[in-house]
Design an enzyme around this catalytic site. Structure first.
Site, PDB file in Angstrom:
ATOM      1  N   HIS A   1      12.805 -15.297   5.223  1.00 36.92           N
ATOM      2  CA  HIS A   1      11.876 -14.855   4.707  1.00 36.92           C
ATOM      3  C   HIS A   1      11.128 -14.134   6.582  1.00 36.92           C
ATOM      4  CE1 HIS A   1       6.865 -15.379   5.318  1.00 36.92           C
ATOM      5  NE2 HIS A   1       7.140 -15.553   6.513  1.00 36.92           N
TER       6      HIS A   1
ATOM      7  N   THR B   1      -2.023  -8.420   3.601  1.00 35.47           N
ATOM      8  CA  THR B   1      -2.722  -9.222   2.625  1.00 35.47           C
ATOM      9  C   THR B   1      -1.383 -10.683   2.524  1.00 35.47           C
ATOM     10  OG1 THR B   1      -2.559  -8.462   0.589  1.00 35.47           O
ATOM     11  CG2 THR B   1      -4.216  -8.150   2.005  1.00 35.47           C
TER      12      THR B   1
ATOM     13  N   HIS C   1       7.153  -6.390   3.727  1.00 35.32           N
ATOM     14  CA  HIS C   1       7.141  -6.190   2.569  1.00 35.32           C
ATOM     15  C   HIS C   1       7.238  -4.389   2.310  1.00 35.32           C
ATOM     16  CE1 HIS C   1       3.474  -7.178   2.440  1.00 35.32           C
ATOM     17  NE2 HIS C   1       3.000  -6.317   1.624  1.00 35.32           N
TER      18      HIS C   1
HETATM   19  P1  AMP Z   1      -0.469  -5.766   1.604  1.00 33.44           P
HETATM   20  O1  AMP Z   1      -2.371  -5.804   1.509  1.00 33.44           O
HETATM   21  O2  AMP Z   1       0.585  -4.817   2.203  1.00 33.44           O
HETATM   22  O3  AMP Z   1       0.278  -7.246   1.932  1.00 33.44           O
HETATM   23  O4  AMP Z   1       0.557  -6.014   0.220  1.00 33.44           O
HETATM   24  C1  AMP Z   1       0.705  -6.721  -1.298  1.00 33.44           C
HETATM   25  C2  AMP Z   1       0.438  -6.824  -1.930  1.00 33.44           C
HETATM   26  O5  AMP Z   1       0.994  -7.723  -2.949  1.00 33.44           O
HETATM   27  C3  AMP Z   1      -0.645  -6.088  -2.690  1.00 33.44           C
HETATM   28  O6  AMP Z   1      -0.672  -4.665  -2.659  1.00 33.44           O
HETATM   29  C4  AMP Z   1      -0.948  -5.985  -3.789  1.00 33.44           C
HETATM   30  O7  AMP Z   1      -1.564  -6.165  -5.904  1.00 33.44           O
HETATM   31  C5  AMP Z   1       0.858  -7.592  -4.224  1.00 33.44           C
HETATM   32  N1  AMP Z   1       1.000  -8.996  -4.891  1.00 33.44           N
HETATM   33  C6  AMP Z   1      -0.072 -10.330  -4.685  1.00 33.44           C
HETATM   34  N2  AMP Z   1       0.354 -10.809  -6.300  1.00 33.44           N
HETATM   35  C7  AMP Z   1       1.230 -10.497  -6.247  1.00 33.44           C
HETATM   36  C8  AMP Z   1       2.358 -11.153  -7.345  1.00 33.44           C
HETATM   37  N3  AMP Z   1       1.884 -12.288  -7.975  1.00 33.44           N
HETATM   38  N4  AMP Z   1       2.857 -10.072  -7.579  1.00 33.44           N
HETATM   39  C9  AMP Z   1       3.037  -8.647  -7.446  1.00 33.44           C
HETATM   40  N5  AMP Z   1       2.034  -8.600  -6.816  1.00 33.44           N
HETATM   41  C10 AMP Z   1       2.115  -8.830  -5.991  1.00 33.44           C
HETATM   42 ZN    ZN Z   2       8.359 -16.184   2.351  1.00 31.34          ZN
END
Ligand code: AMP
Ligand code: ZN
Length: 112
Positions: free
Chosen positions: A45, A93, A98
């Site tokens: 993490h 978000t 990532h």
């Molecule tokens: P960010 O806005 O850069 O933090 O990207 C977070 C990403 O996580 C977004 O593109 C979401 O669609 C994706 N996301 C959220 N929940 C999940 C999940 N359970 N499985 C796969 N992707 C997810």
């Molecule tokens: Zn984590």
């Protein structure tokens, strides 16, 4: 720790895995923004790009070693985009570092 991506890595929440090694886990974004939309995360993490330091930066190296393998497996022979959103202004978000891999079509040329 209440972290969505830690739970995905632990298998507590299902995901469509596309790659895994000792350091890295990659899975399909649940709301794809392109024909190929993969999220690549460190198993350790780390909150965000702001949380990268000398102790954990080997994870980032491993991620960037994995990305060409993932791109090849996904058929992204004509290029792709890597995106990292950091913090509020970056519209991050999920607070687990990532990298988005986006590809499979010609992407828009504007960054913001
Ligand atoms: P960010 O806005 O850069 O933090 O990207 C977070 C990403 O996580 C977004 O593109 C979401 O669609 C994706 N996301 C959220 N929940 C999940 C999940 N359970 N499985 C796969 N992707 C997810
Ligand atoms: Zn984590």
């Amino acid at each position: 720790m209440d972290c969505l991506f830690c739970k995905i890595i632990a298998g507590e929440i299902p995901s469509a895995k596309v790659y895994e090694d000792e350091w890295v886990y990659a899975f399909r974004d649940i709301a794809p923004m392109a024909p190929v939309h993969v999220l690549v995360v460190p198993k350790e993490h780390i909150c965000c790009a702001d949380g990268i330091n000398a102790e954990n930066s080997h994870n980032v190296a491993r991620i960037f070693e994995a990305i060409p393998k993932i791109a090849a497996a996904e058929g992204l022979t004509n290029g792709y985009r890597i995106i990292n959103n950091c913090g509020e202004d970056g519209c991050q978000t999920v607070k687990h570092l990532h990298f988005h891999i986006l590809g499979g079509k010609k992407l828009p040329d504007q960054m913001a």
